[in-house]
Motif scaffolding. Structure first.
Motif, PDB file in Angstrom:
ATOM      1  N   ASP A 102       0.799  -1.220   0.000  1.00 10.80           N
ATOM      2  CA  ASP A 102       0.000   0.000   0.000  1.00 10.80           C
ATOM      3  C   ASP A 102       0.833   1.270   0.000  1.00 10.80           C
ATOM      4  O   ASP A 102       0.392   2.308  -0.503  1.00 10.80           O
ATOM      5  CB  ASP A 102      -0.935   0.017   1.220  1.00 10.80           C
ATOM      6  N   LYS A 103       2.034   1.221   0.581  1.00 15.75           N
ATOM      7  CA  LYS A 103       2.877   2.418   0.674  1.00 15.75           C
ATOM      8  C   LYS A 103       4.051   2.385  -0.307  1.00 15.75           C
ATOM      9  O   LYS A 103       4.985   3.170  -0.168  1.00 15.75           O
ATOM     10  CB  LYS A 103       3.402   2.576   2.108  1.00 15.75           C
ATOM     11  N   ASP A 104       3.969   1.499  -1.271  1.00 12.98           N
ATOM     12  CA  ASP A 104       5.018   1.399  -2.288  1.00 12.98           C
ATOM     13  C   ASP A 104       6.403   1.188  -1.679  1.00 12.98           C
ATOM     14  O   ASP A 104       7.396   1.746  -2.151  1.00 12.98           O
ATOM     15  CB  ASP A 104       5.032   2.651  -3.186  1.00 12.98           C
ATOM     16  N   ASN A 105       6.459   0.372  -0.628  1.00 10.30           N
ATOM     17  CA  ASN A 105       7.753   0.122   0.022  1.00 10.30           C
ATOM     18  C   ASN A 105       7.992  -1.366   0.287  1.00 10.30           C
ATOM     19  O   ASN A 105       8.757  -1.741   1.166  1.00 10.30           O
ATOM     20  CB  ASN A 105       7.851   0.905   1.335  1.00 10.30           C
ATOM     21  N   SER A 155      11.725   3.443   5.121  1.00 10.99           N
ATOM     22  CA  SER A 155      10.927   2.728   6.112  1.00 10.99           C
ATOM     23  C   SER A 155      11.824   1.977   7.087  1.00 10.99           C
ATOM     24  O   SER A 155      11.489   1.839   8.267  1.00 10.99           O
ATOM     25  CB  SER A 155       9.944   1.779   5.425  1.00 10.99           C
ATOM     26  N   GLY A 415       7.908   6.088   1.149  1.00  7.82           N
ATOM     27  CA  GLY A 415       7.868   5.047   2.167  1.00  7.82           C
ATOM     28  C   GLY A 415       8.045   5.515   3.583  1.00  7.82           C
ATOM     29  O   GLY A 415       8.121   4.701   4.501  1.00  7.82           O
ATOM     30  N   GLY A 417       5.972   7.353   5.373  1.00 12.59           N
ATOM     31  CA  GLY A 417       4.736   7.549   6.112  1.00 12.59           C
ATOM     32  C   GLY A 417       4.490   8.992   6.480  1.00 12.59           C
ATOM     33  O   GLY A 417       3.846   9.290   7.476  1.00 12.59           O
TER      34      GLY A 417
END
Length: 457
Positions: A102-105, A155, A415, A417
């Motif tokens: 979902d966070k492209d990480n 991340s 990534g 957040g």
């Protein structure tokens, strides 16, 4: 990575109905190397069904864990880089984009039950290779290779944990997973590797500072010895005061490329010394068994001799091969030392690829006198593929950067957040934090599946 035992079959020589032709490769011929790589890549992709109706792009079937699929697609990026063959480009792009989360990480929610920092990093390193090697960029409305690598880095930087052991990354990301209390070398080594390569690609000094900090932490806590041997990890509930001294080839490899890249970034004598030290210590992963080139055939020393490598460990030679070759492009003075080891291992690996119904299925034991050992799997195919195609390293260009022709688009905040400073530096390592490395007085004996034991003092 997770433990999973495997059984190895008998040599093809034991069954007259099984062919023992082996793959023939002439390392002086570019066409011969490419042909061998093509055959092995095809055999590897027979294990993958994510691109067929009902399959999930990017996933391998059991017993393979999610991380190994990311590693496999990294090997296919290498395959395209070395051979120019685009046969697997579309499936590779599909997989690398489908698994971003979902966070492209590379933290898809359906992998949370077994998602480690090392698992995430293998997908991030594949994306980093795609950016460096100018693998065809994704469509403009999709995440881009460089941004994906930055998202993984960001991340993980936010998870740097100085509350125990003076810093470092934990093995597991989530508290509910077994292994959360373990700070392991591959997680920190992969983070170091990505940081160094991002520093080289972007020119952002903060990445280089993170790489330096991670390397120093690894040494300070004792996961890297003064002789540059890398050990598996340590329990942070005892503040990393005792170590698991087992050695795996991919730990040496991931640090070798990171250190060579840092030399390229800094041109410093210190990083040259570190790189050479790591390379010299990798010799523990080479053997002269089988009557081949003396001490130059790669093997997984902790499990191959007793035939008890688990599914994960069967792929580790692929990464040492990959990173040995890549290191020679960023630190060219390594080439003359490394190439004989890649060549001898490639010849031995090709001879092991004499199993299965097609007579070209690759085995585990390259030092087995050219006899297929009855083992099959993604790890065996990927390891043979990487070591053979790596013998084309002198015929391809090195990694690019933003200033030398790189075209991949980045996002320094990816990534994170929404964190305003996702790559802020960790606190400096204090003298007191180095105690863990200094007070270790005993080795932890580690039993592998089947009873193999391996330690290096």
């Amino acid at each position: 990575m997770r433990p999973s035992s495997i059984l190895s079959g008998l040599s093809c020589a034991a069954f007259a109905i099984l062919p023992c032709a082996a793959i023939t490769v002439d390392l002086t011929s570019e066409d011969s190397i490419k042909s061998a790589a093509s055959t092995i890549a095809n055999g590897m992709m027979k294990f993958y069904s994510g691109n067929v109706t009902g399959g999930i792009p990017g996933l391998l079937p059991g017993p393979y864990y999610w991380w190994e699929a990311g590693a496999m697609f990294g090997s296919l990026i290498d395959y395209w880089y070395y051979t120019g063959d685009t046969s697997y480009n579309d499936v590779t792009t599909q997989a690398l984009l489908f698994q971003v989360g979902d966070k492209d990480n590379y933290m898809p929610s359906n992998q949370s039950k077994s998602l480690g920092n090392d698992d995430q990093a293998f997908w991030g390193m594949a994306a980093m290779s795609a950016a460096e090697l100018k693998f065809p960029n994704p469509p403009s409305d999709q995440p881009q290779w460089l941004a994906l690598a930055q998202a993984v880095f960001n991340s993980q930087a936010l998870r740097w944990d100085p509350s125990t052991c003076g810093g470092g990354l934990r093995w597991q990301i989530f508290t509910f997973n077994n292994g959360y209390d373990y700070k392991n070398t591959i997680s920190n080594g992969a983070f170091f590797n990505i940081a160094a390569r991002l520093a080289a690609y972007t020119g952002n000094q903060t990445y280089a500072e993170w790489a330096e900090k991670t390397f120093e932490w690894t040494r300070a806590v004792g996961l890297m010895s003064d002789d540059y041997y890398f050990y598996d990890g340590s329990d942070d509930t005892i503040n990393c005061t005792e170590l698991n001294h087992i050695q795996w080839s991919y730990n040496a490899g991931v640090f070798l490329l990171g250190a060579a890249t840092m030399w390229n970034v800094t041109q410093s004598d210190l990083w040259r010394e570190r790189t050479l030290g790591i390379w010299n210590a990798t010799h523990v992963f080479f053997t002269s068994q089988g009557g081949q080139a003396a001490g130059q055939i790669m093997f997984e020393v902790a499990c191959e001799p007793n035939n008890n490598c688990n599914v994960d460990q069967l792929s580790f030679k692929a990464y040492l091969s990959r990173w040995m070759a890549a290191s020679t492009k960023v630190a060219p003075w390594l080439y003359d030392d490394i190439k004989p080891y890649l060549a001898a291992s490639a010849q031995a690996a090709a001879l092991s690829c004499s199993g299965g119904d097609d007579g070209t299925t690759c085995g585990t034991r390259w030092w087995n006198n050219g006899v297929w050992d009855g083992a099959t799997g993604v790890g065996q195919q990927m390891s043979a593929l990487e070591v053979i195609q790596s013998n084309l390293i002198d015929r391809v260009q090195g990694p690019v950067s933003n200033s030398t022709g790189g075209t991949s688009q980045g996002n320094p905040n990816a990534g994170s957040g929404g964190d305003s400073n996702p790559i802020a530096m960790p606190a400096a390592i204090e003298t007191s934090d180095r105690a863990g490395a200094g007070i270790v007085t005993a080795l932890i004996l580690v039993a592998l599946v089947g009873g193999a034991w391996w330690m290096i003092a």
